[in-house]
Design a protein around this motif. Structure first.
Motif, PDB file in Angstrom:
ATOM      1  N   GLY A   1       0.752  -1.385  -0.104  1.00 28.22           N
ATOM      2  CA  GLY A   1       0.101  -0.046  -0.158  1.00 28.22           C
ATOM      3  C   GLY A   1       0.862   1.246   0.004  1.00 28.22           C
ATOM      4  N   ILE A   2       0.146   2.322   0.238  1.00 26.96           N
ATOM      5  CA  ILE A   2       0.901   3.835   0.069  1.00 26.96           C
ATOM      6  C   ILE A   2       0.656   4.368   1.595  1.00 26.96           C
ATOM      7  CG2 ILE A   2       0.826   5.965  -0.953  1.00 26.96           C
ATOM      8  CD1 ILE A   2      -0.091   4.686  -3.480  1.00 26.96           C
ATOM      9  N   PRO A   3       1.483   4.643   2.344  1.00 29.07           N
ATOM     10  CA  PRO A   3       1.125   5.343   3.658  1.00 29.07           C
ATOM     11  C   PRO A   3       0.769   6.459   3.537  1.00 29.07           C
ATOM     12  CG  PRO A   3       3.524   4.186   3.977  1.00 29.07           C
ATOM     13  CD  PRO A   3       2.707   4.147   2.180  1.00 29.07           C
ATOM     14  N   GLY A   4      -0.607   6.799   4.230  1.00 29.84           N
ATOM     15  CA  GLY A   4      -1.097   8.156   4.447  1.00 29.84           C
ATOM     16  C   GLY A   4      -1.891   8.311   3.078  1.00 29.84           C
ATOM     17  N   GLY A   5      -2.102   7.215   2.429  1.00 29.69           N
ATOM     18  CA  GLY A   5      -3.054   7.137   1.173  1.00 29.69           C
ATOM     19  C   GLY A   5      -4.542   7.002   1.723  1.00 29.69           C
ATOM     20  N   SER A   6      -5.314   6.909   0.863  1.00 25.95           N
ATOM     21  CA  SER A   6      -6.799   6.699   1.043  1.00 25.95           C
ATOM     22  C   SER A   6      -7.088   5.282   1.215  1.00 25.95           C
ATOM     23  CB  SER A   6      -7.791   7.261   0.118  1.00 25.95           C
ATOM     24  OG  SER A   6      -7.410   6.616  -1.250  1.00 25.95           O
ATOM     25  N   ARG A   7      -8.189   4.795   1.640  1.00 22.83           N
ATOM     26  CA  ARG A   7      -8.409   3.285   2.085  1.00 22.83           C
ATOM     27  C   ARG A   7      -8.431   2.604   0.718  1.00 22.83           C
ATOM     28  NH1 ARG A   7     -11.743   1.265   5.817  1.00 22.83           N
ATOM     29  NH2 ARG A   7     -12.444   3.265   6.487  1.00 22.83           N
TER      30      ARG A   7
ATOM     31  N   ALA B   1      -0.251  15.089   1.979  1.00 22.12           N
ATOM     32  CA  ALA B   1       0.033  15.281   0.577  1.00 22.12           C
ATOM     33  C   ALA B   1      -0.264  13.843  -0.200  1.00 22.12           C
ATOM     34  CB  ALA B   1       1.546  15.379   0.465  1.00 22.12           C
ATOM     35  N   GLN B   2      -0.220  12.834   0.437  1.00 18.05           N
ATOM     36  CA  GLN B   2      -0.610  11.570  -0.192  1.00 18.05           C
ATOM     37  C   GLN B   2      -2.050  11.375  -0.255  1.00 18.05           C
ATOM     38  OE1 GLN B   2       0.970   9.166  -1.850  1.00 18.05           O
ATOM     39  NE2 GLN B   2       2.865  10.414  -1.810  1.00 18.05           N
ATOM     40  N   ARG B   3      -2.724  11.830   0.830  1.00 13.48           N
ATOM     41  CA  ARG B   3      -4.349  11.826   0.902  1.00 13.48           C
ATOM     42  C   ARG B   3      -4.863  12.908  -0.244  1.00 13.48           C
ATOM     43  NH1 ARG B   3      -6.650  10.148   5.987  1.00 13.48           N
ATOM     44  NH2 ARG B   3      -8.180  11.866   5.699  1.00 13.48           N
ATOM     45  N   ALA B   4      -4.137  13.660  -0.702  1.00  8.95           N
ATOM     46  CA  ALA B   4      -4.873  14.562  -1.510  1.00  8.95           C
ATOM     47  C   ALA B   4      -5.245  13.683  -2.878  1.00  8.95           C
ATOM     48  CB  ALA B   4      -3.949  15.735  -2.019  1.00  8.95           C
ATOM     49  N   ASP B   5      -6.068  14.441  -3.705  1.00  6.62           N
ATOM     50  CA  ASP B   5      -6.634  13.620  -4.909  1.00  6.62           C
ATOM     51  C   ASP B   5      -6.559  14.660  -6.015  1.00  6.62           C
ATOM     52  OD1 ASP B   5      -7.462  11.667  -6.774  1.00  6.62           O
ATOM     53  OD2 ASP B   5      -9.494  11.821  -6.088  1.00  6.62           O
ATOM     54  N   PRO B   6      -5.511  14.552  -7.005  1.00  8.17           N
ATOM     55  CA  PRO B   6      -4.624  13.431  -6.904  1.00  8.17           C
ATOM     56  C   PRO B   6      -3.386  14.313  -6.062  1.00  8.17           C
ATOM     57  CG  PRO B   6      -4.262  15.103  -8.872  1.00  8.17           C
ATOM     58  CD  PRO B   6      -5.733  15.299  -8.047  1.00  8.17           C
ATOM     59  N   PRO B   7      -2.514  13.254  -5.537  1.00  6.92           N
ATOM     60  CA  PRO B   7      -1.616  13.791  -4.527  1.00  6.92           C
ATOM     61  C   PRO B   7      -0.954  15.166  -4.810  1.00  6.92           C
ATOM     62  CG  PRO B   7      -1.427  11.278  -5.115  1.00  6.92           C
ATOM     63  CD  PRO B   7      -2.196  11.914  -6.098  1.00  6.92           C
ATOM     64  N   LEU B   8      -0.614  15.615  -3.869  1.00 10.90           N
ATOM     65  CA  LEU B   8       0.312  16.999  -3.696  1.00 10.90           C
ATOM     66  C   LEU B   8       1.569  16.555  -3.355  1.00 10.90           C
ATOM     67  CD1 LEU B   8      -2.263  19.474  -2.165  1.00 10.90           C
ATOM     68  CD2 LEU B   8      -1.791  19.682  -4.385  1.00 10.90           C
ATOM     69  N   ALA B   9       2.304  17.572  -3.604  1.00  7.51           N
ATOM     70  CA  ALA B   9       4.048  17.518  -3.106  1.00  7.51           C
ATOM     71  C   ALA B   9       3.862  18.040  -1.742  1.00  7.51           C
ATOM     72  CB  ALA B   9       4.837  18.353  -3.914  1.00  7.51           C
ATOM     73  N   ALA B  10       4.674  17.273  -0.858  1.00  5.71           N
ATOM     74  CA  ALA B  10       4.702  17.843   0.584  1.00  5.71           C
ATOM     75  C   ALA B  10       5.169  19.431   0.813  1.00  5.71           C
ATOM     76  CB  ALA B  10       5.474  16.940   1.276  1.00  5.71           C
ATOM     77  N   THR B  11       6.077  19.628  -0.278  1.00  8.17           N
ATOM     78  CA  THR B  11       6.722  20.989  -0.221  1.00  8.17           C
ATOM     79  C   THR B  11       5.653  22.039  -0.943  1.00  8.17           C
ATOM     80  OG1 THR B  11       7.158  20.795  -2.472  1.00  8.17           O
ATOM     81  CG2 THR B  11       8.855  20.410  -0.830  1.00  8.17           C
ATOM     82  N   THR B  12       4.404  21.635  -1.727  1.00  6.43           N
ATOM     83  CA  THR B  12       3.595  22.387  -1.939  1.00  6.43           C
ATOM     84  C   THR B  12       2.651  22.884  -0.680  1.00  6.43           C
ATOM     85  OG1 THR B  12       3.450  21.367  -4.067  1.00  6.43           O
ATOM     86  CG2 THR B  12       1.448  22.677  -3.396  1.00  6.43           C
ATOM     87  N   ILE B  13       2.215  21.929   0.099  1.00  5.38           N
ATOM     88  CA  ILE B  13       1.499  22.000   1.202  1.00  5.38           C
ATOM     89  C   ILE B  13       2.262  22.922   2.327  1.00  5.38           C
ATOM     90  CG2 ILE B  13       0.229  20.874   3.383  1.00  5.38           C
ATOM     91  CD1 ILE B  13      -0.253  18.606   1.524  1.00  5.38           C
ATOM     92  N   SER B  14       3.463  22.515   2.497  1.00  3.48           N
ATOM     93  CA  SER B  14       4.268  23.399   3.227  1.00  3.48           C
ATOM     94  C   SER B  14       4.293  24.765   3.041  1.00  3.48           C
ATOM     95  CB  SER B  14       5.759  22.702   3.221  1.00  3.48           C
ATOM     96  OG  SER B  14       6.597  23.572   4.322  1.00  3.48           O
ATOM     97  N   ARG B  15       4.560  25.177   1.562  1.00  6.20           N
ATOM     98  CA  ARG B  15       4.496  26.492   1.098  1.00  6.20           C
ATOM     99  C   ARG B  15       3.163  27.332   1.446  1.00  6.20           C
ATOM    100  NH1 ARG B  15       7.439  24.506  -3.332  1.00  6.20           N
ATOM    101  NH2 ARG B  15       5.496  24.288  -4.363  1.00  6.20           N
TER     102      ARG B  15
ATOM    103  N   MET C   1      -6.159  23.216  11.048  1.00  5.32           N
ATOM    104  CA  MET C   1      -6.925  21.970  10.464  1.00  5.32           C
ATOM    105  C   MET C   1      -5.690  21.035  10.212  1.00  5.32           C
ATOM    106  SD  MET C   1      -9.453  23.396   7.470  1.00  5.32           S
ATOM    107  CE  MET C   1     -10.463  24.702   7.751  1.00  5.32           C
ATOM    108  N   ARG C   2      -4.526  21.238   9.745  1.00  9.83           N
ATOM    109  CA  ARG C   2      -3.547  20.288   9.546  1.00  9.83           C
ATOM    110  C   ARG C   2      -3.274  19.714  10.939  1.00  9.83           C
ATOM    111  NH1 ARG C   2       0.465  18.078  11.914  1.00  9.83           N
ATOM    112  NH2 ARG C   2       1.281  20.504  12.289  1.00  9.83           N
TER     113      ARG C   2
ATOM    114  N   GLY D   1      -8.313  23.788  -2.262  1.00  7.80           N
ATOM    115  CA  GLY D   1      -9.247  23.087  -2.203  1.00  7.80           C
ATOM    116  C   GLY D   1      -9.016  21.634  -2.023  1.00  7.80           C
ATOM    117  N   ARG D   2      -7.832  21.249  -2.577  1.00  9.57           N
ATOM    118  CA  ARG D   2      -7.382  19.674  -2.531  1.00  9.57           C
ATOM    119  C   ARG D   2      -6.567  19.507  -1.219  1.00  9.57           C
ATOM    120  NH1 ARG D   2      -3.315  19.576  -7.437  1.00  9.57           N
ATOM    121  NH2 ARG D   2      -2.697  17.684  -6.618  1.00  9.57           N
ATOM    122  N   TYR D   3      -6.063  20.760  -0.786  1.00 11.60           N
ATOM    123  CA  TYR D   3      -5.455  20.586   0.901  1.00 11.60           C
ATOM    124  C   TYR D   3      -6.592  20.372   1.691  1.00 11.60           C
ATOM    125  CZ  TYR D   3      -3.954  22.234   5.453  1.00 11.60           C
ATOM    126  OH  TYR D   3      -3.718  22.243   6.715  1.00 11.60           O
TER     127      TYR D   3
END
Length: 383
Positions: free
Chosen positions: A194-200, A289-303, A277-278, A318-320
Motif C-alpha cells: 500500500g501507500i502510507p497516508g493514502g486513502s482506503r 500530501a498523499q491523501r490529496a486527490d491527485p496527490p500533492l507534493a509535501a513542499t506544496t502544502i508546506s509553502r 486544520m492540519r 481546495g485539494r488540501y
C-alpha cells in the motif's frame, strides 16, 4: 466516482517474455508474472477468480500471445487488463511491436504488433481497459529493456488507461540481481504494502503518482500514462497501509470542530486556520500530501501553510482541505471566504490614495485556540 471492477465480469491477461535467442534475456520478467497474478487474484486487489487471470509465459508465436487476449476480451463486460513485460521494439516505420523469443529489432513480423493487440481490445465490449506495458525498445546492455519515445502515444486507446514503464526518450530497467523488473517490482510493492497516508482504496491515478515519485527518488526511469474518460478513477488495490483517521481527526469532523471560515476576516487569520486544520487531523504534511486527490507534493502544502499572503488561486487550497477530511459543502464555505478576502484585497488596491484602515484585533494563534479546546474534545468527555 471511484469504482472497483466486478471480479465475475472482469479478466486479466499477463504476458511475459524473458528468454530471447537474439535479444538480451530478461530473467526478471519470468518472476513478474506469477507475482502479479497472485496480487490480482488476491483480496488486496481485484480478487479475480483464478480462471479469470491468464498467464501467458514465453509465447512463441503471435497467436500464442493474442488468442488468450481475444478469449478474455470476448468474456469481459466490466474491465479488461492486459499486461506485457519483455522487449518493446520499433520497426523500420517507427511502429511499436512486442518482442517474442525469436524477435529481431526492426522486423515487426518476428513479433506482435501493437496494432494487432489494439484491434482485439477495441473490438470487445468491456466498459474499461487497463494496459500495463513494462517494456520499451531493445536493450543495448544486459539488464536494460531499452527505450525511445512514442510508446505511450502509439499505445493509447479511447476509454483506456495505459501505464508504461518508461518515459519518452527513456528506458525500462531490469536491474541485475533483483527479483523483478524495476517498474513491476514497485507496482507489486504498492499492491502488497500500500501507500502510507493514502486513502482506503487506491485508484490508478494514485498508484501512478506514487510509482512515479518512488522510482524517480531511486534514480530509476519514471513511468508515464495516457488515460481517457474516467479510467484513472478505477480502483486497482485496497490500501494495505491505510490507517483510520486519528482521534484528533475524528474530533475535527464533529460539528463546530473545524475553524469557522466566517471568522477569517484577514488573509493572515485565513492562513492560520489552514494550519490549524492540519494540526487537528493529527497527520504529517507528507501524509496529507498523499491523501490529496491527485496527490500533492509535501513542499506544496508546506509553502501554502507558510504563506504570508492569500493564495492567488484556489485549486491547491481546495485539494488540501479535502485531504484534511472536509466535506464538499465545507470546502465550498472556505472557498467563499477566500473569494471574499480576495475581493476585499482588490477593492483596497483600487483606492487612491489609500484610506486608513482599522486593523481588527488579531485572533489568538491556532496553537492557542487548539490548546484551549483540549477539554472539549469528544474523546475526553466523561473522564
Amino acid at each position: 466516482m471511484r469504482s472497483l471492477p466486478d471480479p465475475a465480469a472482469s479478466r486479466a491477461v499477463l504476458v511475459g517474455v524473458s528468454r530471447y535467442t537474439v535479444l538480451e534475456p530478461l530473467p526478471a520478467v519470468a518472476n513478474n508474472l506469477p507475482a502479479l497474478a497472485r496480487a490480482l487474484t488476491g483480496p488486496t486487489s481485484w480478487h479475480l477468480p483464478a480462471g479469470h487471470c491468464t498467464v501467458v509465459a514465453e509465447p512463441d508465436t503471435a497467436r500464442d500471445m493474442l488468442d488468450p487476449v481475444k478469449e478474455a476480451a470476448e468474456a469481459t463486460s466490466d474491465t479488461l487488463l492486459v499486461y506485457f513485460a519483455g522487449h518493446g521494439l520499433l520497426d523500420g516505420r517507427g511502429e511499436l511491436f512486442f518482442g517474442l523469443p525469436g524477435s529481431v529489432q526492426g522486423s515487426s513480423y518476428t513479433g506482435v504488433t501493437y496494432q494487432a493487440l489494439r484491434e482485439i481490445i477495441t473490438d470487445c465490449t468491456a466498459q474499461r481497459f487497463v494496459i500495463i506495458l513494462d517494456c520499451c525498445m531493445s536493450g543495448r546492455a544486459l539488464g536494460l529493456m531499452g527505450g525511445e519515445d512514442l510508446l505511450a502515444d502509439q499505445a493509447q486507446i479511447d476509454g483506456s488507461y495505459l501505464l508504461a514503464a518508461a518515459p519518452e526518450n527513456g528506458r525500462a530497467l531490469a536491474p541485475l540481481g533483483e527479483t523483478h523488473t524495476a517498474f513491476t517490482g514497485e507496482l507489486l510493492d504498492v499492491l502488497q504494502r500500500g501507500i502510507p497516508g493514502g486513502s482506503r482504496e487506491l485508484d490508478l491515478n494514485a498508484v501512478y503518482h506514487h510509482l512515479r515519485g518512488e522510482l524517480a527518488a531511486k534514480g530509476r526511469p519514471a513511468p508515464q500514462k495516457r488515460d481517457r474518460n474516467t479510467a484513472g478513477r478505477l480502483i486497482l488495490a485496497r490500501n494495505q497501509a491505510y490507517r483510520p483517521a486519528s482521534a484528533p481527526a475524528r474530533a475535527a469532523m464533529e460539528e463546530n470542530a473545524w475553524p469557522d471560515p466566517d471568522d477569517c476576516h484577514t488573509p493572515l487569520v485565513f492562513l492560520e486556520a489552514l494550519a490549524e486544520m492540519r494540526a487537528l487531523t493529527g497527520l504529517t504534511i507528507p501524509a496529507l500530501a498523499q491523501r490529496a486527490d491527485p496527490p500533492l507534493a509535501a513542499t506544496t502544502i508546506s509553502r501554502l501553510l507558510n504563506e504570508t499572503a492569500l493564495p492567488a488561486t484556489w485549486k491547491t487550497t481546495g485539494r488540501y482541505l479535502a485531504a484534511c477530511g472536509l466535506t464538499p459543502d465545507q470546502i465550498g464555505a472556505w472557498q467563499a471566504a477566500w473569494q471574499r478576502l480576495r475581493t476585499q484585497e482588490e477593492e483596497l488596491t483600487e483606492l487612491e490614495p489609500p484610506l486608513p484602515t482599522t486593523t481588527p484585533p488579531r485572533a489568538r494563534s491556532w496553537r492557542a485556540r487548539l490548546a484551549g479546546r483540549q477539554d472539549l474534545r469528544p474523546w475526553q468527555r466523561g473522564k
